[in-house]
Enzyme design. Structure first.
Site, PDB file in Angstrom:
ATOM      1  N   TRP A   1       0.835  -1.196   0.000  1.00 44.37           N
ATOM      2  CA  TRP A   1       0.000   0.000   0.000  1.00 44.37           C
ATOM      3  C   TRP A   1       0.876   1.254   0.000  1.00 44.37           C
ATOM      4  CZ3 TRP A   1      -0.356   4.018   3.538  1.00 44.37           C
ATOM      5  CH2 TRP A   1      -1.418   4.907   3.355  1.00 44.37           C
ATOM      6  N   HIS A   2       2.003   1.180   0.694  1.00 44.33           N
ATOM      7  CA  HIS A   2       2.892   2.342   0.757  1.00 44.33           C
ATOM      8  C   HIS A   2       3.589   2.617  -0.567  1.00 44.33           C
ATOM      9  CE1 HIS A   2       2.503   1.906   5.170  1.00 44.33           C
ATOM     10  NE2 HIS A   2       2.811   3.186   5.195  1.00 44.33           N
ATOM     11  N   GLY A   3       3.827   1.607  -1.359  1.00 43.69           N
ATOM     12  CA  GLY A   3       4.500   1.849  -2.618  1.00 43.69           C
ATOM     13  C   GLY A   3       4.682   0.576  -3.424  1.00 43.69           C
TER      14      GLY A   3
END
Length: 476
Positions: A319-321
């Site tokens: 989700w962060h990257g």
């Protein structure tokens, strides 16, 4: 447009607040929606269109879910969530999938005939997660309150938290859209939170950023540079993100909304389990309620529980990257969550537990910050002393006394935060006579106001002498 910019502070925010409070109460959602679209469209108008389309899709699917039962209800929920995930997958992960497939067969994206790249729309991870939570909550019956499209669209686009959270859930804000109050006390408290957050970002996070950037940009950092630079990033990320969250919460309060807390002194945690109860709280709750519990949580035996923890954290990393560094970071935290649950370390206390937890967090932040696995390995090698003890050459000359002092100040603030929090609570709960109570009340009002005013002036002065520094979580 970012909160820590002169355009926002001296043009957009005063103009918006003036219009907002001049608008009749029944039309304030319209003003909020128009202001939020103007805020987001300041960056790119085409991606404003994507935000609007996602909002229309989610609201339409939500209405179908609300009016159906049984299998049809599940089908509409699945369709709505699938549409939201399709938007996220296309704009956030398509490049990653293409690059990974190309590398697997020994070529690159251009070799596959793809000479273009998908641009990541700012804030897409946040508003897509909010859209999904609305659909799931509606399916579960947790968001039964009928809502008009205007309020829903304003919720999705709410500019204080649109770009980098906290991740809000409609069931927590639906009542506030209809019944929120606006008082001078709320406005003042919100303004103080906003300026404390601005000070965290500008005076602390931005001041240690050069040291962190230097450590990760140096091919073979020494032990001193690798460790100090990694700790600098640890501080930068915390003060940058918690600063944004405070500013968002403060802005919401100025408009009558109460958002969820997003940080609670995470760097005093005695375990990774505790860390995730204190860090990015809104994301932790989202992952728990919409991933961990539906997967079975801890009700499916120890082996499945450990697998669930690992799966949730890997997905949280993604989700962060869209990069393998985030996948590894997710495995790192998921693995430690499983270890702590299996060994009882989740309940550890004491200084040794604090030191162990902070080392684990620090090592995780290295791969989180690195732009590639090779860069992360270079920093790890430096932390082991394989590149020498002290920096030399250009790296030594690039380290400034100001950045080192800023790093020490950040560490001192982190160490003092629990005491400051306890002191604030103790002052408010003192049991004294009426005269004493008035005196304490005056101190509680005047002193924080003076300190906040000082921080605001210092932050604005710092802004005037530097270029705009985007918040780190904008990239996620």
């Amino acid at each position: 447009m970012v909160f820590s910019s002169e355009t926002f502070l001296f043009l957009f925010l005063p103009l918006f607040l003036a219009l907002y409070y001049l608008t009749p109460a029944r039309l304030r959602s319209l003003t909020l929606l128009a202001g939020s679209y103007a805020f987001y469209g300041w960056w790119r108008l085409d991606f404003l269109g994507l935000l609007i389309l996602t909002t229309l899709w989610t609201y339409w699917a939500g209405q179908r879910v609300r009016r159906s039962q049984g299998r049809a209800r599940r089908a509409w929920t699945g369709l709505g969530v699938a549409g939201c995930l399709a938007v996220l997958a296309t704009f956030k992960y398509l490049n990653f999938f293409v690059d990974s497939f190309a590398a697997l067969i020994g070529t690159d994206a251009a070799g596959l005939g793809m000479h273009w790249r998908v641009i990541l729309p700012i804030g897409i991870s946040f508003y897509v997660f909010q859209s999904i939570s609305y659909l799931v909550d509606t399916h579960r019956g947790d968001a039964d309150e009928e809502v008009g499209f205007l309020d829903f669209a304003a919720f999705i686009a709410l500019f204080p938290q649109l770009i980098a959270g906290p991740i809000l859930r409609f069931k927590d804000l639906a009542w506030q859209f209809r019944h929120r109050t606006h008082t001078a006390e709320k406005f003042t408290d919100g303004m103080m939170l906003f300026f404390v957050g601005l000070a965290k970002k500008v005076l602390l996070a931005d001041s240690v950023a050069p040291l962190a950037d230097l450590a990760f940009a140096t091919p073979d950092p020494s032990l001193a540079l690798a460790v100090s630079g990694s700790v600098a990033y640890m501080m930068q990320l915390y003060f940058d993100f918690s600063g944004y969250s405070l500013m968002a919460i403060g802005l919401g309060l100025m408009m009558g909304f109460r958002f969820v807390q997003n940080f609670d002194t995470p760097y005093i945690s005695r375990s990774i389990t505790e860390f995730w109860r204190r860090w990015h709280i809104s994301l932790s709750i989202w992952l728990r309620d919409y991933l961990y519990i539906p997967l079975g949580g801890n009700r499916v035996g120890p082996v499945r529980t450990y697998g669930n923890l690992m799966a949730v954290m890997v997905l949280g990393g993604l989700w962060h990257g869209a990069a393998w560094t985030f996948v590894i970071w997710g495995f790192w935290h998921g693995g430690w969550l499983a270890i702590e649950r299996a060994t009882g370390l989740a309940r550890a206390t004491g200084t040794a537990a604090l030191v162990r937890t902070m080392i684990i967090v620090l090592l995780g932040w290295v791969v989180f910050r690195a732009t590639s696995l090779d860069q992360a390995l270079g920093v790890y090698e430096g932390m082991l002393g394989l590149n020498g003890l002290l920096p030399s050459g250009a790296a030594a000359l690039a380290i400034t006394q100001e950045s080192l002092m800023a790093l020490l100040l950040c560490i001192a603030v982190v160490a003092a935060e629990p005491w400051l929090k306890r002191t604030a609570v103790d002052r408010m709960s003192l049991s004294v006579g009426e005269a004493g109570l008035n005196a304490v009340s005056a101190v509680n009002t005047v002193v924080p106001t003076m300190l906040t005013g000082t921080l605001a002036v210092l932050a604005v002065l710092k802004l005037a002498e530097q270029t705009v520094s985007p918040f780190l979580y904008f990239q996620f």
